[in-house]
Design an enzyme around this catalytic site. Structure first.
Site, PDB file in Angstrom:
ATOM      1  CG  ASN A  37      -2.141   0.810   1.089  1.00 46.64           C
ATOM      2  OD1 ASN A  37      -2.365   1.424   0.045  1.00 46.64           O
ATOM      3  ND2 ASN A  37      -2.967   0.823   2.133  1.00 46.64           N
ATOM      4  CG  HIS A 122     -11.937  -2.961  10.140  1.00 44.21           C
ATOM      5  ND1 HIS A 122     -10.946  -2.193   9.600  1.00 44.21           N
ATOM      6  CD2 HIS A 122     -11.367  -4.134  10.495  1.00 44.21           C
ATOM      7  CE1 HIS A 122      -9.806  -2.887   9.606  1.00 44.21           C
ATOM      8  NE2 HIS A 122     -10.046  -4.063  10.141  1.00 44.21           N
ATOM      9  CE1 TYR A 159      -5.783   2.191  10.328  1.00 47.62           C
ATOM     10  CE2 TYR A 159      -6.384   1.642  12.594  1.00 47.62           C
ATOM     11  CZ  TYR A 159      -6.175   1.268  11.280  1.00 47.62           C
ATOM     12  OH  TYR A 159      -6.375  -0.027  10.910  1.00 47.62           O
ATOM     13  CG  HIS A 321      -2.664  -6.800   8.055  1.00 46.19           C
ATOM     14  ND1 HIS A 321      -1.861  -6.024   7.252  1.00 46.19           N
ATOM     15  CD2 HIS A 321      -3.612  -5.971   8.545  1.00 46.19           C
ATOM     16  CE1 HIS A 321      -2.303  -4.779   7.263  1.00 46.19           C
ATOM     17  NE2 HIS A 321      -3.356  -4.719   8.048  1.00 46.19           N
ATOM     18  CG  ASP A 325      -3.723  -2.517   2.626  1.00 47.44           C
ATOM     19  OD1 ASP A 325      -4.611  -2.053   3.375  1.00 47.44           O
ATOM     20  OD2 ASP A 325      -2.657  -2.981   3.037  1.00 47.44           O
ATOM     21  CD  GLU A 348      -7.589  -6.479   9.725  1.00 49.73           C
ATOM     22  OE1 GLU A 348      -6.451  -6.893   9.412  1.00 49.73           O
ATOM     23  OE2 GLU A 348      -7.796  -5.320  10.102  1.00 49.73           O
ATOM     24  CD1 TRP A 411      -2.232   8.020  10.476  1.00 47.64           C
ATOM     25  CD2 TRP A 411      -1.776   6.061   9.507  1.00 47.64           C
ATOM     26  NE1 TRP A 411      -3.377   7.583   9.850  1.00 47.64           N
ATOM     27  CE2 TRP A 411      -3.123   6.386   9.252  1.00 47.64           C
ATOM     28  CE3 TRP A 411      -1.254   4.858   8.993  1.00 47.64           C
ATOM     29  CZ2 TRP A 411      -3.980   5.551   8.517  1.00 47.64           C
ATOM     30  CZ3 TRP A 411      -2.080   4.031   8.264  1.00 47.64           C
ATOM     31  CH2 TRP A 411      -3.439   4.380   8.021  1.00 47.64           C
TER      32      TRP A 411
END
Ligand code: EZ4
Ligand code: CO
Length: 411
Positions: A37, A122, A159, A321, A325, A348, A411
């Site tokens: 990404n 999410h 975020y 993960h 992306d 996820e 971030w």
């Protein structure tokens, strides 16, 4: 079976994806995900200029040998660009082997250890009412566990908070897609003390509304110091989190020792790790509970299986993960691993946009909160090259943080 042709395909249906497509002399086609990404074209060059010329004429059956050759012969090793490129080759070769054997990849990895993979979605909101709506929406979609991200009073953009977007041909979609198209990264703001004060009140409200059973997760996204992370883990203990993710920046792995001394909140880390070595001390010293590696940024299926077998010796589970992306190819790759290993934890699952699903046709299913890669031979993903060609690459960057005084922050 000889690799006869290799193409690197860049497409941007809802976001940018880089895909390696290998073809053998027997007519089998294999796909691998090489999406990094915000730095996509670096991997495109790595593959096109330095890897593809080495692959032509190689035996497509020799997955481990090809992996070791690409890793060791480059001399420099590791790093997200190298490992995403190697991952794509590894996945494409597993895809081909599955097709040649007429079996889904999970069968080649030992067969299914469960009927499906528990997924978390999410949920997010700028305030509690919006967050509760989002949790309800996820439960209606069938999710049986949710990640909770929330706004912090005084901070404008942070975020993890979904924005209403119209990416999908006009239809409204509640989506969190942090990379923004444009020539410059966008700036967000951050204040750790305000966050540490606010977050426990949100989890208390969520537990009061949704009860004790629903598994809840949270992503700290690398923004705390070790002692701040320890404090957060401790203050969230009454709300029984499934995990606290990336509580400190990934480079300093010793930080987890300090966090661990102070809290029993389970810890997950590793979405920006590239090799088994990044996890070595964390697993051996039992400083984490979940391995967050993504097949795409970790060198593919082969090393993901190895790190999970190592983690199993310490009762540490998987939590790969799975943001948008990771392309449908990379996502399928880790579903096959997750179905086969004994120590699967959770997956996820952010859903891809409809244009992405037209470019990548998938055999994967999501039913009653459980993901399954399907039983098509190989990975179970086909790339529609004509459809991919409609969406050329568009520059996009992940945002970054500044504190109130202007200092750049994680971030
Ligand atoms: O910020 O994938 O847990 N999920 C995450 C993601 C990452 C993005 C970065 O490209 O942390 O949302
Ligand atoms: Co994360």
């Amino acid at each position: 079976m000889i690799i006869e042709r290799a193409d690197v395909i860049v497409t941007s249906p809802n976001r940018n994806f880089v895909t390696l497509r290998l073809q053998t002399d027997e007519g089998h086609v294999g796909l691998g995900d090489a999406t990094l990404n915000g730095r996509e074209l670096a991997v495109v060059s790595y593959l096109k200029d330095h890897v593809v010329p080495l692959l032509i004429g190689k035996d497509a059956h020799r997955i481990e040998d090809t992996w070791q050759f690409l890793y060791r012969s480059s001399y420099w090793r590791r790093g997200p660009v190298t490992m995403a490129a190697i991952a794509a080759v590894d996945m494409a070769l597993w895809d081909i082997k599955g097709k040649a054997a007429n079996m889904p990849v999970y069968q080649l990895l030992g067969g299914a250890s469960r009927s499906g993979l528990m997924a978390y979605g999410h949920a997010s909101g700028i305030d509690n009412p919006q967050l509760f709506d989002s949790i309800r929406e996820h439960l209606e979609l069938g999710y049986r566990s949710v990640r909770v991200q929330t706004g912090v009073p005084g901070l404008k953009a942070i975020y993890g908070i979904a924005a209403q977007s119209t990416l999908d041909g006009g239809e409204e979609r509640y989506d969190h897609e942090p990379a923004r198209r444009g020539a410059q990264p966008t700036e967000e703001d951050w204040d750790t003390r305000a966050y540490l004060r606010h977050l426990p009140t949100v989890f208390e409200a969520v537990r009061n509304e949704f009860g004790p059973e629903l598994p809840l997760l949270h992503d700290g996204h690398h923004r705390m110091t070790p002692i701040q992370a320890a404090k957060l883990g401790k203050s969230l203990e009454p709300y029984d989190l499934f995990w606290l993710e990336d509580c400190t920046p990934a480079e300093n792995q010793e930080a987890l020792r300090l966090v661990r001394q102070h809290t029993t909140t389970p810890l997950a880390i590793g979405e920006i790790f590239n090799t088994v070595w990044d996890f070595q001390a964390l697993i051996k010293e039992q400083l984490i509970d979940y391995v967050r590696a993504a097949s795409t940024h970790f060198g593919g299926i082969s090393p993901l299986k190895k790190v999970m077998d190592y983690a199993a010796q310490y009762q540490i589970k998987s939590g790969c993960h799975g943001p948008t992306d990771i392309s449908p190819v990379g996502f399928a790759a880790q579903l096959h691993v997750g179905l086969a290993i004994h120590n699967f934890g959770i997956q996820e699952y952010m859903q891809h946009g409809s244009r992405t699903n037209e470019v990548f046709q998938q055999s994967m299913t999501f039913e009653n909160g459980l993901l399954h890669p399907g039983d098509n031979p190989g990975l179970g993903v086909e790339l529609n090259v004509d459809e991919a060609g409609k969406y050329p690459y568009e520059q996009a960057y992940l945002p970054f943080n500044r504190l109130a005084d202007g200092t750049v922050h994680d971030w």
